[in-house]
Each structure stands twice: as C-alpha cells, then as structure tokens.
Design a protein around this motif. Structure first.
Motif, mmCIF file in Angstrom:
data_model
loop_
_atom_site.group_PDB
_atom_site.id
_atom_site.type_symbol
_atom_site.label_atom_id
_atom_site.label_comp_id
_atom_site.label_asym_id
_atom_site.label_seq_id
_atom_site.Cartn_x
_atom_site.Cartn_y
_atom_site.Cartn_z
ATOM 1 N N TYR A 212 17.647 33.865 5.520
ATOM 2 C CA TYR A 212 18.803 33.789 6.062
ATOM 3 C C TYR A 212 19.516 32.160 6.125
ATOM 4 O O TYR A 212 18.849 31.510 6.811
ATOM 5 N N TYR A 213 20.256 31.694 5.116
ATOM 6 C CA TYR A 213 20.562 30.288 5.026
ATOM 7 C C TYR A 213 21.554 30.016 6.093
ATOM 8 O O TYR A 213 22.795 30.486 5.870
ATOM 9 N N LEU A 214 21.300 28.883 6.882
ATOM 10 C CA LEU A 214 22.432 28.411 7.835
ATOM 11 C C LEU A 214 23.451 27.865 6.991
ATOM 12 O O LEU A 214 24.725 27.668 7.059
ATOM 13 N N HIS B 299 19.197 32.224 10.552
ATOM 14 C CA HIS B 299 18.499 33.123 11.658
ATOM 15 C C HIS B 299 17.939 32.305 12.958
ATOM 16 O O HIS B 299 17.973 32.548 13.903
ATOM 17 N N ALA B 300 17.418 31.042 12.560
ATOM 18 C CA ALA B 300 16.989 29.928 13.731
ATOM 19 C C ALA B 300 17.856 29.848 14.681
ATOM 20 O O ALA B 300 17.882 29.940 15.936
ATOM 21 N N VAL B 301 19.153 29.276 14.214
ATOM 22 C CA VAL B 301 20.352 28.849 14.858
ATOM 23 C C VAL B 301 20.796 30.135 15.744
ATOM 24 O O VAL B 301 21.179 30.184 16.949
ATOM 25 N N GLY C 241 15.231 19.110 -4.488
ATOM 26 C CA GLY C 241 14.744 19.864 -3.311
ATOM 27 C C GLY C 241 15.916 20.173 -2.222
ATOM 28 O O GLY C 241 15.705 20.799 -1.370
ATOM 29 N N TYR C 242 16.737 19.197 -2.234
ATOM 30 C CA TYR C 242 17.876 19.646 -1.298
ATOM 31 C C TYR C 242 18.815 20.462 -1.698
ATOM 32 O O TYR C 242 18.808 20.820 -2.853
ATOM 33 N N GLY C 243 19.890 21.091 -0.677
ATOM 34 C CA GLY C 243 20.947 21.809 -0.881
ATOM 35 C C GLY C 243 21.933 20.813 -1.481
ATOM 36 O O GLY C 243 21.928 19.850 -0.958
ATOM 37 N N ILE D 78 23.878 15.673 -0.997
ATOM 38 C CA ILE D 78 23.245 16.584 -0.737
ATOM 39 C C ILE D 78 23.442 16.978 0.988
ATOM 40 O O ILE D 78 24.015 16.076 1.427
ATOM 41 N N ASN D 79 22.810 18.006 1.154
ATOM 42 C CA ASN D 79 22.991 18.478 2.582
ATOM 43 C C ASN D 79 21.921 17.842 3.458
ATOM 44 O O ASN D 79 20.709 18.273 3.123
ATOM 45 N N THR D 80 21.984 17.197 4.361
ATOM 46 C CA THR D 80 21.063 16.831 5.432
ATOM 47 C C THR D 80 20.562 17.998 6.032
ATOM 48 O O THR D 80 19.498 17.712 6.752
ATOM 49 N N SER E 273 31.206 24.945 -0.719
ATOM 50 C CA SER E 273 30.034 25.493 -0.509
ATOM 51 C C SER E 273 28.720 24.480 -0.651
ATOM 52 O O SER E 273 28.792 23.600 -1.041
ATOM 53 N N ILE E 274 27.416 25.076 -0.085
ATOM 54 C CA ILE E 274 26.212 24.429 -0.164
ATOM 55 C C ILE E 274 25.369 25.318 -1.084
ATOM 56 O O ILE E 274 25.491 26.728 -0.909
ATOM 57 N N VAL E 275 24.875 24.901 -2.214
ATOM 58 C CA VAL E 275 24.051 25.647 -2.998
ATOM 59 C C VAL E 275 22.454 25.051 -2.874
ATOM 60 O O VAL E 275 22.345 23.910 -2.927
ATOM 61 N N GLU E 276 21.320 25.857 -2.517
ATOM 62 C CA GLU E 276 20.036 25.473 -2.483
ATOM 63 C C GLU E 276 19.671 25.101 -3.834
ATOM 64 O O GLU E 276 19.915 25.954 -4.732
ATOM 65 N N GLN E 277 18.608 24.492 -3.699
ATOM 66 C CA GLN E 277 17.696 23.936 -4.924
ATOM 67 C C GLN E 277 17.328 25.100 -5.978
ATOM 68 O O GLN E 277 17.745 25.212 -6.928
ATOM 69 N N ALA F 19 10.966 25.418 14.215
ATOM 70 C CA ALA F 19 10.074 26.439 14.184
ATOM 71 C C ALA F 19 9.228 26.313 13.194
ATOM 72 O O ALA F 19 8.212 27.059 13.048
ATOM 73 N N GLY F 20 9.591 25.374 11.896
ATOM 74 C CA GLY F 20 8.783 25.467 10.864
ATOM 75 C C GLY F 20 7.230 25.302 11.074
ATOM 76 O O GLY F 20 6.889 24.610 11.878
ATOM 77 N N GLN F 21 6.479 25.513 10.168
ATOM 78 C CA GLN F 21 5.060 25.540 10.218
ATOM 79 C C GLN F 21 4.503 23.854 9.812
ATOM 80 O O GLN F 21 3.465 23.607 10.719
HETATM 81 C C1 UD1 Z 1 17.256 22.860 4.528
HETATM 82 C C2 UD1 Z 1 18.771 23.289 3.938
HETATM 83 C C3 UD1 Z 1 18.915 22.230 2.951
HETATM 84 C C4 UD1 Z 1 18.910 20.849 3.198
HETATM 85 C C5 UD1 Z 1 17.640 20.600 3.738
HETATM 86 C C6 UD1 Z 1 17.348 19.153 4.291
HETATM 87 C C7 UD1 Z 1 19.043 25.474 4.315
HETATM 88 C C8 UD1 Z 1 18.844 27.005 3.927
HETATM 89 N N1 UD1 Z 1 18.728 24.511 3.603
HETATM 90 O O1 UD1 Z 1 16.575 23.298 3.538
HETATM 91 O O2 UD1 Z 1 20.597 22.597 2.420
HETATM 92 O O3 UD1 Z 1 19.055 19.998 2.233
HETATM 93 O O4 UD1 Z 1 17.375 21.594 4.810
HETATM 94 O O5 UD1 Z 1 16.082 18.847 4.752
HETATM 95 O O6 UD1 Z 1 19.339 25.393 5.431
HETATM 96 N N2 UD1 Z 1 13.400 26.098 10.611
HETATM 97 C C9 UD1 Z 1 13.420 26.891 11.344
HETATM 98 N N3 UD1 Z 1 13.153 28.261 11.515
HETATM 99 C C10 UD1 Z 1 13.268 28.909 10.141
HETATM 100 C C11 UD1 Z 1 13.547 28.031 9.096
HETATM 101 C C12 UD1 Z 1 13.594 26.575 9.230
HETATM 102 O O7 UD1 Z 1 13.343 26.486 12.813
HETATM 103 O O8 UD1 Z 1 13.013 30.078 10.283
HETATM 104 C C13 UD1 Z 1 13.414 24.627 10.641
HETATM 105 C C14 UD1 Z 1 12.346 23.949 10.002
HETATM 106 O O9 UD1 Z 1 11.346 23.850 10.826
HETATM 107 C C15 UD1 Z 1 12.754 22.698 9.362
HETATM 108 C C16 UD1 Z 1 14.403 23.107 9.318
HETATM 109 O O10 UD1 Z 1 14.631 24.337 10.136
HETATM 110 O O11 UD1 Z 1 12.629 21.620 10.541
HETATM 111 C C17 UD1 Z 1 14.701 23.177 7.841
HETATM 112 O O12 UD1 Z 1 13.956 24.332 7.311
HETATM 113 P P1 UD1 Z 1 13.300 24.170 5.890
HETATM 114 O O13 UD1 Z 1 12.717 25.696 5.477
HETATM 115 O O14 UD1 Z 1 12.501 22.892 5.577
HETATM 116 O O15 UD1 Z 1 14.752 23.990 4.829
HETATM 117 P P2 UD1 Z 1 14.822 23.246 3.510
HETATM 118 O O16 UD1 Z 1 14.290 24.189 2.397
HETATM 119 O O17 UD1 Z 1 14.474 22.045 3.531
#
Ligand code: UD1
Ligand code: CA
Length: 457
Positions: A196-198, A83-85, A137-139, A168-170, A151-155, A12-14
C-alpha cells in the motif's frame, strides 16, 4: 488561525542493510538516536500530537526512547507506507493537518518542515521533493503539461520515460487529515511490490482538484535517509559540520572543523580555542579564553575561565575552576571539583575528589575519594589507597601540605595543615599538622660489597 498539526513518524522498517541487532532508528547521529532527532525537529512545530509508527524491534525502540513525549503505534506487519500512516489515522481528527516524517531521515530541519506545513495550509497537499543527478531508487514526481504535480510513480513501477525524471519524492508530506483518510481508504496494493503506497494519494489528490504544492530544499542532506552504515557516517559528518559552523560563528576557534565532534550540547564563552580531534559529549560549558588541546574528551563538565586542557586529557562529570591547568594525559573521573588555579599534570587520575585553590598534582598520581586543601603539593607517584577490597575510604589533606614522591596514603587517613610527608612513605595513620611524618626503612650501605660475577658455562 492556522490548522492544528499532528505528526506521524514512520519507523517500522527493518533496516536489514544496517546488518545490526539494534533497530535502525536507534542508531545515532551526534550521539542521539535518529528517531529522537526527527521527533526533536517535529516538536519545534508545536504539534498537537506526534505518533510514531513502530514495528521491527519495536519494544526496544519504545523502551530506549521512553523519554520522548510521543504516542506509539504498532504496525505489526509492514504492508507499505500507506498502510503505516493508516495505523495512526484512528487517533487523528479530520480537522487536523497531518505531517508525515521518517525515523531514518534524521537531518530534516524545523525551517523546512514549517515550509512544508505551510504548503498544506490552504487545503493543499504539501510535498517535499528534490532534483537529484541520480534519482535511482526513489519515487519520481510526474508533472502534467502545465507543470502541475499529478502523480508519483515508484522506481519499480516506472516506465523508461518516467525513470528519466530526476525530480524525486522525499516521502515527507503534509495534508488535511480528512482528505488523507478518504484517500488511504481507496488505495490498493496492486503494484510491483504488492504494498500500500502512501505515494498513491498524490494522484488521488490531483484528480480531485486538490493543489499539490511541491517544495524543495537546497540542502540535500536534509532529505537523505539512512539505510546502511556508510550513509549513517556521511550524515554524521554533515551534522557535525553544521554544529561546527554554528560554533565558529559564535566565536569559537576550531583548529579543524572536520576533526571536531559534539555529541550533546556545548555552551561557550568568548575566545575559546578547540584544537584538533576533540570530542565533547553530554552537557558541557566552557568559560572565556579556555583552550582544549588535541584529542581531549570532555563529557558533562563545566570549565571556568582561562582553563587549559592540554592534549589527550579525558574529563567526565566534573567542575573545573578558573585558571586550572589540566594534562597532557590527565584523567578526571566523575565528581571532581577543582577550585581555581589547580594543576593536574600528566598521567594523573583524579576521582570523586575536591581540590582547593592552587594545589598541584603534577605527575603520575592517583587521587580518589579525597578532600584536598589549598596550596598542596603532591609529589610524583603518590597514591591514595582508597579501596580496601570491599569499601571506599576518604583521604583528607589539609592546606599547605607537601607530600613527597612515591607516597601511599592508606585511607581513611587525615594529613593535617602544613604537614610534610617524606618521600616513599606508606602512611597508615593520621599525620599531624605542621610536622614531618615519614615511614621508610632506614638506609644502609654495605661497604666493600661486590656484585656477583656471571658463572662460566
Ligand atoms: C518511499 C517512497 C518513495 C520515496 C522514498 C524516499 C512510497 C511507496 N515510496 O520509498 O516514493 O522516494 O520513500 O526514501 O512511500 N515504513 C513503515 N512501514 C511500512 C513501510 C515503510 O514504517 O509498512 C517506513 C520505513 O521504515 C521507512 C519509510 O517508511 O522509514 C520508507 O519505507 P521504504 O519501504 O523504505 O520506502 P521506499 O521504497 O524507500
Ligand atoms: Ca527507503
């Protein structure tokens, strides 16, 4: 019995950094949209369902990928990966295992995915992680003193010590749906990004005593996401190299695997040689001992055995018989059928035509909407005039015909077996079998004629 699997693909990302009117996941790798490649890999696990969470430009994504057998779920506002999941959870039973993938991480392999799913098999949480020289940039994956993931902590939320972690978290993970549903219900968005962080489910899992099983892959390209066109190009090269390696191990000689592109599928016989700069698109079959010359493009074609395609030839949607010789600089447009031993030489274009055994069209010629017999010789500069400005018409040429150079065959027209057409003719009516036919104004010589002399100024 292993648990039933459901896949959720986040898309869903832009994709703002692509600077594109095309939604990011529709950008292609090896000619196929990234999202379709991810779905292909997911499909190989035989999941019960694949849900794609889409948002930005979503209708276009759905339309263009309507052939995929997936369930489309709209996330109208992008409030974060958790939120997406969650958007998909209403459709997933508690007993399922859920695998979360990303539409912009296109090179993930079925082998790694099945290992990830296996890591969640006994009620654990499978997490795909990687160690990177530069984790920016990665978690970050936080482990306790015992080395267990906690746990995972975001950048953007990490402390300086946490930023120094290079595991890092993929983003890809697998876990039981019932557990996931509970955790998603309790995560908030009180963090640096207000999302909302997965990734917050990992601490919840660890706290509730669920094993977090981190797995990794040696091939980092598998976990790389595409955010801009530079990354897209890099992954394209990785993908092409994978395909090239596979072909070489199948017995194909690639003169330079770095200068070979396959956007589709290629079936090959034995001892096929592909020279530099070749592009193969769609579904292509190449028989034994064929040679494909430099800078040629083959799209949806079938080649028999011992075919030579010389440099800079372009072939589309056609069938080429054994021992044909094509090019250099030949163009076969769709719907051509060449029988064995046909020659199509330089600067020859053939369209929607059949050419029977051993016929030669060697130079500078256009053959369109034609049925040509066997052992025909077509002289240089011959043109089938197949189009009257409104409709296309057929040219029929019998066996053993000789067509002199610089001839126009104005269709519809038939040239009988064994006929000879004199050079420079414009043929507007049928030419009888076995006879010489020509249409040419008679040659004259004006004795004593002198060229004009340039006037003095
Ligand atoms: C996310 C992870 C991070 C990881 C990284 C790997 C979280 C909070 N963080 O960060 O730990 O290292 O990916 O690349 O999950 N998306 C949606 N809907 C949303 C938000 C995101 O569909 O509301 C999709 C985006 O299209 C994208 C993906 O989820 O494909 C990741 O989203 P993004 O916002 O890029 O997460 P990162 O900040 O990169
Ligand atoms: Ca990202």
């Amino acid at each position: 019995m292993s648990t039933q699997l459901t896949v959720v693909v986040l898309a869903a990302g832009q994709g703002t950094r692509m600077k594109s009117d095309l939604p990011k996941v529709l950008h292609t790798i090896g000619g196929r949209p990234m999202l379709a490649r991810v779905v292909d890999s997911a499909q190989s696990l035989n999941p019960q369902a694949i849900h794609v969470v889409y948002g930005h430009g979503g209708e276009r994504v759905r339309e263009q990928l309507s052939a995929l057998s997936v369930n489309w779920i709209l996330q109208s506002r992008q409030l974060g990966t958790g939120h997406a999941v969650d958007q998909a959870m209403a459709q997933i039973a508690d007993s399922q295992n859920v695998l979360v993938l990303y539409g912009d991480v296109p090179l993930i392999t079925p082998a790694t995915l099945s290992r990830l799913v296996a890591a969640a098999q006994d009620g654990g949480l499978g997490l795909l992680t990687a160690r990177l020289p530069d984790p920016t940039g990665y978690g970050r994956i936080v482990r306790n003193a015992a080395g267990k993931v906690c746990s995972i902590v975001e950048q953007k939320d990490a402390s300086p010590e946490q930023l120094a972690i290079n595991e890092i978290n993929t983003g890809m993970l697998a876990v039981n749906a019932g557990l996931l549903r509970g955790w998603l219900g309790s995560i908030g968005n009180d963090n640096a990004q207000g999302e909302y962080y997965l990734t917050d489910i990992v601490a919840l899992a660890a706290d509730s005593g669920v094993d977090v099983n981190a797995i990794s892959t040696p091939d980092l390209a598998e976990i790389e996401g595409v955010n801009n066109r530079l990354q897209l190009a890099e992954l394209e090269r990785v993908f092409q190299r994978r395909q090239a390696n596979h072909l070489m191990l199948q017995g194909v000689t690639l003169r330079d695997p770095a200068r070979f592109d396959l956007r589709g599928s290629l079936e090959v016989g034995r001892d096929v040689e592909i020279d530099i700069g070749v592009l193969i698109e769609g579904e292509v079959k190449i028989g034994d001992r064929c040679y494909i010359g430099p800078n040629s493009v083959l799209k949806d074609v079938v080649l028999g055995s011992d075919v030579r395609i010389e440099a800079n030839s372009i072939l589309a949607s056609s069938t080429i018989g054994d021992r044909c010789l094509i090019g250099p600089f030949a163009r076969l447009r769709p719907e051509c059928r060449l029988a064995e031993g046909v020659k199509v030489g330089n600067f020859v274009e053939v369209k929607k035509s059949t050419v029977d055994k051993g016929s030669k069209i060697n130079h500078l010629t256009y053959v369109g909407d034609t049925r040509m017999g066997a052992n025909v010789n077509v002289g240089a500069g011959t043109i089938t005039c197949n189009y009257d400005g409104a409709n296309k018409h057929l040219t029929v040429i019998g066996d053993n015909v000789f067509i002199g150079s610089d001839t126009q065959l104005v269709a519809p027209v038939t040239i009988g077996d064994g006929a000879t057409i004199g050079a420079g003719s414009t043929i507007t009516r049928d030419a009888p079998a076995g006879e010489l036919t020509l249409s040419r104004s008679e040659q004259r010589t004006r004795r004593g004629w002198r060229r004009p002399v340039k006037a003095r100024s």
